[in-house]
Design a protein around this motif. Structure first.
Motif, PDB file in Angstrom:
ATOM      1  N   ARG A   2      31.244  46.131  53.353  1.00  0.00           N
ATOM      2  CA  ARG A   2      30.901  44.842  52.753  1.00  0.00           C
ATOM      3  C   ARG A   2      30.772  43.789  53.839  1.00  0.00           C
ATOM      4  O   ARG A   2      31.441  43.841  54.858  1.00  0.00           O
ATOM      5  CB  ARG A   2      31.989  44.388  51.790  1.00  0.00           C
ATOM      6  CG  ARG A   2      31.961  45.125  50.513  1.00  0.00           C
ATOM      7  CD  ARG A   2      32.755  44.370  49.457  1.00  0.00           C
ATOM      8  NE  ARG A   2      32.562  45.008  48.182  1.00  0.00           N
ATOM      9  CZ  ARG A   2      31.544  44.775  47.368  1.00  0.00           C
ATOM     10  NH1 ARG A   2      30.650  43.891  47.680  1.00  0.00           N
ATOM     11  NH2 ARG A   2      31.437  45.407  46.237  1.00  0.00           N
ATOM     12  N   HIS A  32      20.696  35.337  48.670  1.00  0.00           N
ATOM     13  CA  HIS A  32      21.737  36.096  47.980  1.00  0.00           C
ATOM     14  C   HIS A  32      22.328  35.268  46.834  1.00  0.00           C
ATOM     15  O   HIS A  32      22.568  35.781  45.748  1.00  0.00           O
ATOM     16  CB  HIS A  32      22.831  36.520  48.960  1.00  0.00           C
ATOM     17  CG  HIS A  32      23.966  37.212  48.283  1.00  0.00           C
ATOM     18  ND1 HIS A  32      23.824  38.451  47.708  1.00  0.00           N
ATOM     19  CD2 HIS A  32      25.235  36.818  48.055  1.00  0.00           C
ATOM     20  CE1 HIS A  32      24.984  38.794  47.156  1.00  0.00           C
ATOM     21  NE2 HIS A  32      25.851  37.822  47.359  1.00  0.00           N
ATOM     22  N   ALA A  35      20.093  35.453  43.981  1.00  0.00           N
ATOM     23  CA  ALA A  35      20.239  36.751  43.315  1.00  0.00           C
ATOM     24  C   ALA A  35      21.470  36.763  42.421  1.00  0.00           C
ATOM     25  O   ALA A  35      21.446  37.334  41.326  1.00  0.00           O
ATOM     26  CB  ALA A  35      20.319  37.870  44.350  1.00  0.00           C
ATOM     27  N   MET A  36      22.547  36.106  42.861  1.00  0.00           N
ATOM     28  CA  MET A  36      23.749  36.010  42.030  1.00  0.00           C
ATOM     29  C   MET A  36      23.454  35.223  40.762  1.00  0.00           C
ATOM     30  O   MET A  36      23.837  35.634  39.657  1.00  0.00           O
ATOM     31  CB  MET A  36      24.898  35.361  42.807  1.00  0.00           C
ATOM     32  CG  MET A  36      25.502  36.272  43.844  1.00  0.00           C
ATOM     33  SD  MET A  36      26.889  35.513  44.702  1.00  0.00           S
ATOM     34  CE  MET A  36      28.031  35.245  43.368  1.00  0.00           C
ATOM     35  N   ALA A  41      23.214  40.204  41.722  1.00  0.00           N
ATOM     36  CA  ALA A  41      24.368  40.409  42.596  1.00  0.00           C
ATOM     37  C   ALA A  41      25.597  39.833  41.904  1.00  0.00           C
ATOM     38  O   ALA A  41      25.490  38.899  41.120  1.00  0.00           O
ATOM     39  CB  ALA A  41      24.138  39.725  43.945  1.00  0.00           C
ATOM     40  N   ARG A  42      26.769  40.396  42.224  1.00  0.00           N
ATOM     41  CA  ARG A  42      27.987  39.975  41.522  1.00  0.00           C
ATOM     42  C   ARG A  42      29.022  39.332  42.419  1.00  0.00           C
ATOM     43  O   ARG A  42      30.006  38.821  41.916  1.00  0.00           O
ATOM     44  CB  ARG A  42      28.612  41.191  40.852  1.00  0.00           C
ATOM     45  CG  ARG A  42      27.741  41.778  39.799  1.00  0.00           C
ATOM     46  CD  ARG A  42      28.437  42.947  39.131  1.00  0.00           C
ATOM     47  NE  ARG A  42      27.419  43.867  38.679  1.00  0.00           N
ATOM     48  CZ  ARG A  42      27.461  45.156  38.836  1.00  0.00           C
ATOM     49  NH1 ARG A  42      28.482  45.717  39.405  1.00  0.00           N
ATOM     50  NH2 ARG A  42      26.490  45.909  38.410  1.00  0.00           N
ATOM     51  N   THR A  43      28.867  39.386  43.723  1.00  0.00           N
ATOM     52  CA  THR A  43      29.917  38.904  44.606  1.00  0.00           C
ATOM     53  C   THR A  43      29.340  38.166  45.803  1.00  0.00           C
ATOM     54  O   THR A  43      28.231  38.456  46.229  1.00  0.00           O
ATOM     55  CB  THR A  43      30.807  40.072  45.085  1.00  0.00           C
ATOM     56  OG1 THR A  43      31.756  39.586  46.019  1.00  0.00           O
ATOM     57  CG2 THR A  43      29.996  41.172  45.732  1.00  0.00           C
ATOM     58  N   PRO A  46      28.476  40.773  49.495  1.00  0.00           N
ATOM     59  CA  PRO A  46      27.756  41.947  48.994  1.00  0.00           C
ATOM     60  C   PRO A  46      27.949  43.164  49.889  1.00  0.00           C
ATOM     61  O   PRO A  46      28.292  43.038  51.061  1.00  0.00           O
ATOM     62  CB  PRO A  46      26.293  41.501  49.032  1.00  0.00           C
ATOM     63  CG  PRO A  46      26.249  40.505  50.134  1.00  0.00           C
ATOM     64  CD  PRO A  46      27.570  39.789  50.074  1.00  0.00           C
ATOM     65  N   GLY A  57      21.458  45.984  45.339  1.00  0.00           N
ATOM     66  CA  GLY A  57      21.743  44.653  44.817  1.00  0.00           C
ATOM     67  C   GLY A  57      20.731  43.590  45.185  1.00  0.00           C
ATOM     68  O   GLY A  57      19.536  43.721  44.951  1.00  0.00           O
ATOM     69  N   SER A  58      21.252  42.501  45.773  1.00  0.00           N
ATOM     70  CA  SER A  58      20.399  41.366  46.091  1.00  0.00           C
ATOM     71  C   SER A  58      19.356  41.722  47.139  1.00  0.00           C
ATOM     72  O   SER A  58      18.271  41.151  47.165  1.00  0.00           O
ATOM     73  CB  SER A  58      21.236  40.173  46.558  1.00  0.00           C
ATOM     74  OG  SER A  58      22.034  40.509  47.668  1.00  0.00           O
TER      75      SER A  58
END
Length: 71
Positions: A2, A32, A35-36, A41-43, A46, A57-58
């Motif tokens: 990460r 990013h 994208a969230m 994306a969730r965090t 990433p 993801g993103s």
């Protein structure tokens, strides 16, 4: 793997058969965050890749991508 807080830009190379580069992705922190907001994306930190060389993801959603022919 990460990304850690403080990152501003990521460059990732997607590998194909025999580890030949297929695509290069570049994403900024601002992309990013977009994208969230869009749910891709969730965090804030990433994953830098999936472990198998594929964009996730993103990166897949909003990164600037170039193919091998474009590089």
């Amino acid at each position: 793997m990460r990304l850690t807080p403080g990152w501003t830009q990521l460059l990732l190379i997607e590998l194909g058969e025999h580890y030949r580069p297929e695509r290069i992705g570049c994403i900024t922190l601002e992309q990013h965050r977009q994208a969230m907001a869009a749910g891709f994306a969730r965090t804030e930190t990433p994953p830098a890749g999936s472990g198998n060389g594929k964009l996730v993801g993103s990166l897949r959603a909003l990164a600037t991508l170039m193919t091998r022919a474009e590089v």
